[in-house]
Design an enzyme around this catalytic site. Structure first.
Site, PDB file in Angstrom:
ATOM      1  N   GLU A  49       0.835  -1.207   0.000  1.00 38.77           N
ATOM      2  CA  GLU A  49       0.000   0.000   0.000  1.00 38.77           C
ATOM      3  C   GLU A  49       0.868   1.255   0.000  1.00 38.77           C
ATOM      4  O   GLU A  49       0.572   2.245  -0.682  1.00 38.77           O
ATOM      5  CB  GLU A  49      -0.915  -0.023   1.225  1.00 38.77           C
ATOM      6  CG  GLU A  49      -2.149   0.852   1.093  1.00 38.77           C
ATOM      7  CD  GLU A  49      -3.159   0.545   2.187  1.00 38.77           C
ATOM      8  OE1 GLU A  49      -4.223   0.000   1.869  1.00 38.77           O
ATOM      9  OE2 GLU A  49      -2.889   0.834   3.365  1.00 38.77           O
ATOM     10  N   GLU A  52       2.162   1.777  -3.374  1.00 38.13           N
ATOM     11  CA  GLU A  52       1.078   2.264  -4.243  1.00 38.13           C
ATOM     12  C   GLU A  52       0.872   3.766  -4.020  1.00 38.13           C
ATOM     13  O   GLU A  52       0.717   4.531  -4.978  1.00 38.13           O
ATOM     14  CB  GLU A  52      -0.218   1.486  -3.934  1.00 38.13           C
ATOM     15  CG  GLU A  52      -1.349   1.821  -4.898  1.00 38.13           C
ATOM     16  CD  GLU A  52      -2.666   1.101  -4.566  1.00 38.13           C
ATOM     17  OE1 GLU A  52      -2.674   0.201  -3.707  1.00 38.13           O
ATOM     18  OE2 GLU A  52      -3.687   1.487  -5.189  1.00 38.13           O
ATOM     19  N   CYS A  92      -8.263  -2.105   3.927  1.00 38.89           N
ATOM     20  CA  CYS A  92      -8.161  -3.273   4.832  1.00 38.89           C
ATOM     21  C   CYS A  92      -9.497  -3.712   5.395  1.00 38.89           C
ATOM     22  O   CYS A  92      -9.600  -4.807   5.938  1.00 38.89           O
ATOM     23  CB  CYS A  92      -7.313  -2.968   6.045  1.00 38.89           C
ATOM     24  SG  CYS A  92      -5.928  -1.961   5.772  1.00 38.89           S
ATOM     25  N   SER A 135      -7.249   1.898  -2.479  1.00 35.19           N
ATOM     26  CA  SER A 135      -6.061   1.086  -2.785  1.00 35.19           C
ATOM     27  C   SER A 135      -6.494  -0.276  -3.316  1.00 35.19           C
ATOM     28  O   SER A 135      -7.489  -0.846  -2.856  1.00 35.19           O
ATOM     29  CB  SER A 135      -5.232   0.911  -1.508  1.00 35.19           C
ATOM     30  OG  SER A 135      -4.377  -0.186  -1.638  1.00 35.19           O
ATOM     31  N   LYS A 191     -15.529  -9.886   7.814  1.00 30.50           N
ATOM     32  CA  LYS A 191     -14.473 -10.723   7.215  1.00 30.50           C
ATOM     33  C   LYS A 191     -15.037 -12.064   6.747  1.00 30.50           C
ATOM     34  O   LYS A 191     -14.477 -12.703   5.870  1.00 30.50           O
ATOM     35  CB  LYS A 191     -13.352 -10.967   8.219  1.00 30.50           C
ATOM     36  CG  LYS A 191     -12.582  -9.719   8.593  1.00 30.50           C
ATOM     37  CD  LYS A 191     -11.420  -9.462   7.652  1.00 30.50           C
ATOM     38  CE  LYS A 191     -10.716  -8.167   8.003  1.00 30.50           C
ATOM     39  NZ  LYS A 191      -9.877  -7.653   6.927  1.00 30.50           N
ATOM     40  N   GLU A 225     -16.143 -11.118   3.405  1.00 32.17           N
ATOM     41  CA  GLU A 225     -14.987 -10.846   2.534  1.00 32.17           C
ATOM     42  C   GLU A 225     -14.377 -12.151   1.997  1.00 32.17           C
ATOM     43  O   GLU A 225     -14.055 -12.257   0.809  1.00 32.17           O
ATOM     44  CB  GLU A 225     -13.923 -10.071   3.312  1.00 32.17           C
ATOM     45  CG  GLU A 225     -12.683  -9.748   2.494  1.00 32.17           C
ATOM     46  CD  GLU A 225     -11.577  -9.098   3.325  1.00 32.17           C
ATOM     47  OE1 GLU A 225     -11.247  -9.620   4.408  1.00 32.17           O
ATOM     48  OE2 GLU A 225     -11.039  -8.075   2.889  1.00 32.17           O
ATOM     49  N   GLU A 229     -13.491 -12.715  -5.826  1.00 33.60           N
ATOM     50  CA  GLU A 229     -12.135 -12.248  -6.165  1.00 33.60           C
ATOM     51  C   GLU A 229     -11.092 -12.824  -5.206  1.00 33.60           C
ATOM     52  O   GLU A 229      -9.900 -12.687  -5.438  1.00 33.60           O
ATOM     53  CB  GLU A 229     -12.021 -10.715  -6.069  1.00 33.60           C
ATOM     54  CG  GLU A 229     -13.064  -9.910  -6.797  1.00 33.60           C
ATOM     55  CD  GLU A 229     -14.327  -9.708  -5.983  1.00 33.60           C
ATOM     56  OE1 GLU A 229     -15.406  -9.884  -6.572  1.00 33.60           O
ATOM     57  OE2 GLU A 229     -14.271  -9.412  -4.786  1.00 33.60           O
ATOM     58  N   CYS A 259     -10.855  -1.985  14.535  1.00 35.99           N
ATOM     59  CA  CYS A 259     -11.145  -3.421  14.729  1.00 35.99           C
ATOM     60  C   CYS A 259     -11.215  -3.821  16.198  1.00 35.99           C
ATOM     61  O   CYS A 259     -11.854  -4.818  16.526  1.00 35.99           O
ATOM     62  CB  CYS A 259     -10.101  -4.269  14.027  1.00 35.99           C
ATOM     63  SG  CYS A 259     -10.006  -3.939  12.268  1.00 35.99           S
TER      64      CYS A 259
END
Ligand code: SF4
Ligand code: SF4
Ligand code: SF4
Ligand code: FES
Length: 575
Positions: free
Chosen positions: A280, A283, A300, A320, A359, A362, A367, A505
């Site tokens: 990141e 990037e 994230c 990102s 999560k 996710e 993907e 989190c």
């Protein structure tokens, strides 16, 4: 502020004006039972469980919503009060599925403890309970209306903290119900699966999807090599599940417990948090130096990604392309790890322990698979689910010895440790980006202006001689403020961190129940204590990450990194 003097249960008390009777009693160690009230949320005054008797007042008064007054004489436990409370709770139970022993919230349910404390052994009222359909048509959250007591906490957190307005109180009178708007399933609505509703629900009406059986099954399958990764925020909160004080750092004992559960290898998600910073950070440097799209926004947090895809699809190219640390770990666990360990990737079963319900969603995104026939992460457990497994196994957590994480994903830095707190990802990124761009060490690694529970925080950093502004937001209602600026082209920032959950989190939807701002702050303090105690505090100095690039990935943002560690997002406005 002026003080107010009053009497509660024959005790003379003195509290600040504007204090509620509930808080005044609490300050003097007298707890009044509550049900709809939740610290940090708006007071609804719906359930009337907190009623008290005030001298000179005819009716009973709710303690959570009534401020103290000079000379007030309050009785919180008179026979009249106790009888009223008991009647209220019995009426709630008469319209509730009372199969407590099979309920996921058994022994953690506020209604159950209330009924026990009020001595309700039998209900004087007949059951009027009618069974409704359960909404579990998604990978993360189960909504069981049969258990809902219509306290409104979930609606408040979804609407006012997250600004997502997925849940609403629908209908009137005996038809009143709490549901997703238009009575849709959560999956069909704009739910981010953040789980904040589950976090505050006093009963078992909204919970995470329990995946512990899938993990027990894999652990007993001799053909499977079962590995687990543990997120940064879990080590400062798991202790609460196993009778340790809030904020206790339990890293070593947690690893030992997971070895006893039967995991073949126990790895640290902090490793891929460090890796995230390398990818990141590079990037960001590339976007800043090549005139790329700015501000860049972190990636994230899957709750935030869902929110952006549903409500801000026009700004997706600001986010990102890095996968989250969970998914970077998953991609390496199904490629690099089997290669290094001499295993067939098909035999590797990957479990994540996360503070997060989103999560779970996710890990199911299409993907997120190196091999299109199997997901990179097989099962995601929340902190609460890991706590449940430890209890099921009968482990005496307190007496465990400490074990370090396994290699090759075991060496980590202080920068990764702070990922769990709001502002942590930004601080970790600055530590690396500053040193890479300016080619000199940072004088101080602590960016205190990015720490704490303020909704939006900002800082300025010198990158190559220019001052660059960065910002951090937690909760989706705060994210909205920054997203609107990006959409309008008025954002003054180069880099923005967004975390869905209050506090980041450490306040995730899968964390131990009873999370309030006080609890969040204690978990955050432990997180920064961990960082300060570590020898390595910058991601680019992690020797295992350096070795991973040398042996396998070759270079940040290289071809293999792009294949394994980066992803893309889709417009889901019309899902
Ligand atoms: S998971 Fe989050 S977005 Fe979905 S209903 Fe619950 S609070 Fe709202
Ligand atoms: S689902 Fe839970 S938090 Fe929401 S209204 Fe029902 S009982 Fe309250
Ligand atoms: S802030 Fe953390 S716990 Fe909350 S949704 Fe995002 S990743 Fe999950
Ligand atoms: S807790 Fe006070 S009215 Fe519900």
């Amino acid at each position: 502020m002026n003080m107010v003097n009053l009497t509660i249960n024959n005790v003379k008390v003195s509290v600040k004006e504007d204090t509620s009777i509930l808080q005044a009693a609490k300050q003097y160690s007298m707890n009044i039972p509550t049900l709809c009230y939740y610290e940090d949320l708006n007071i609804k005054s719906d359930c009337r469980v907190c009623v008290v008797e005030i001298d000179g007042k005819k009716g009973l008064t709710s303690a959570c919503s009534t401020p103290v007054r000079e000379g007030m004489v309050v009785n919180t436990n008179s026979p009249r009060v106790l009888n009223a409370r008991k009647t209220i709770v019995e009426l709630i139970l008469s319209n509730h599925d009372t199969n407590c022993t099979t309920c996921v919230k058994n022994m953690k349910c506020e209604l159950q403890s209330l009924a026990r404390n009020l001595g309700i052994d039998e209900n004087r009222f007949p059951s009027v309970f009618e069974k409704c359909d359960i909404d579990d048509n998604n990978p993360a959250i189960v909504r069981n209306p049969n258990l809902c007591i219509k306290c409104g906490r979930c609606v408040d957190v979804c609407n006012n903290v997250q600004g997502t307005s997925v849940l609403a109180i629908l209908g009137r009178g005996h038809e009143t119900r709490v549901s997703a708007v238009f009575d849709e399933d959560l999956n069909d609505d704009f739910c981010t699966f953040c789980g904040q509703c589950a976090s505050v629900c006093p009963v078992g009406a909204i919970t995470e999807k329990d995946d512990t059986d899938l993990v027990w099954h894999a652990l007993t399958d001799p053909k499977k090599h079962v590995i687990v990764q543990v997120a940064p925020a879990v080590r400062v909160s798991l202790g609460e599940e196993v009778n340790q004080a809030i904020g206790t750092i339990v890293t070593g004992k947690m690893v030992t417990a997971m070895k006893i559960l039967g995991f073949d290898q126990v790895f640290d998600t902090d490793f891929t948090a460090d890796l995230t910073i390398i990818e990141e950070g590079n990037e960001l440097i590339q976007r800043v130096t090549n005139g790329g799209i700015l501000p860049m926004m972190t990636s994230c947090c899957p709750g935030w990604i869902s929110y952006a895809e549903q409500r801000y699809p026009d700004i997706l190219d600001h986010i990102s392309s890095c996968k989250s640390p969970q998914q970077m770990f998953g991609a390496l666990a199904k490629s690099y790890y089997p290669q290094k360990a001499g295993l067939d990737p098909k035999d590797v079963f990957v479990v994540s322990v996360m503070p997060c319900t989103a999560k779970k969603y996710e890990a199911k995104r299409e993907e997120m698979s190196v091999d299109e026939n199997s997901p990179d992460i097989d099962v995601v457990l929340t902190t609460r689910e890991l706590g449940k497994m430890i209890k099921q196994m009968g482990i005496n957590f307190e007496n465990l010895k400490e074990t370090p994480f396994d290699s090759p994903f075991g060496i980590t830095t202080g920068a990764a440790a702070i990922f769990g707190a709001t502002g942590g990802v930004m601080e970790a990124a600055i530590r690396t980006v500053y040193e890479v761009v300016n080619k000199k060490p940072l004088e101080s690694l602590d960016f205190k202006e990015l720490r704490g529970l303020e909704g939006i925080k900002e800082a300025e950093v010198n990158l190559g001689g220019s001052m660059v502004k960065v910002a951090v937001a937690h909760t989706l209602s705060m994210a909205k403020v920054l997203c609107d600026q990006v959409r309008e082209g008025t954002s003054p920032y180069a880099f923005i961190e967004i975390m869905t959950c209050p506090g980041g989190c450490i306040g995730g939807g899968g964390q131990p129940y009873g999370t309030t701002n006080k609890v969040r702050q204690e978990r955050i303090d432990s997180t920064y204590r961990l960082d300060a105690s570590m020898t390595l505090r910058k991601s680019h100095e992690n020797p295992e990450v350096i070795a991973l690039y040398k042996d396998f990935l070759k270079e940040p943002l290289g071809e293999l990194s792009h294949h394994l560690l980066h992803t893309h997002y889709s417009d889901r406005k019309n899902k």
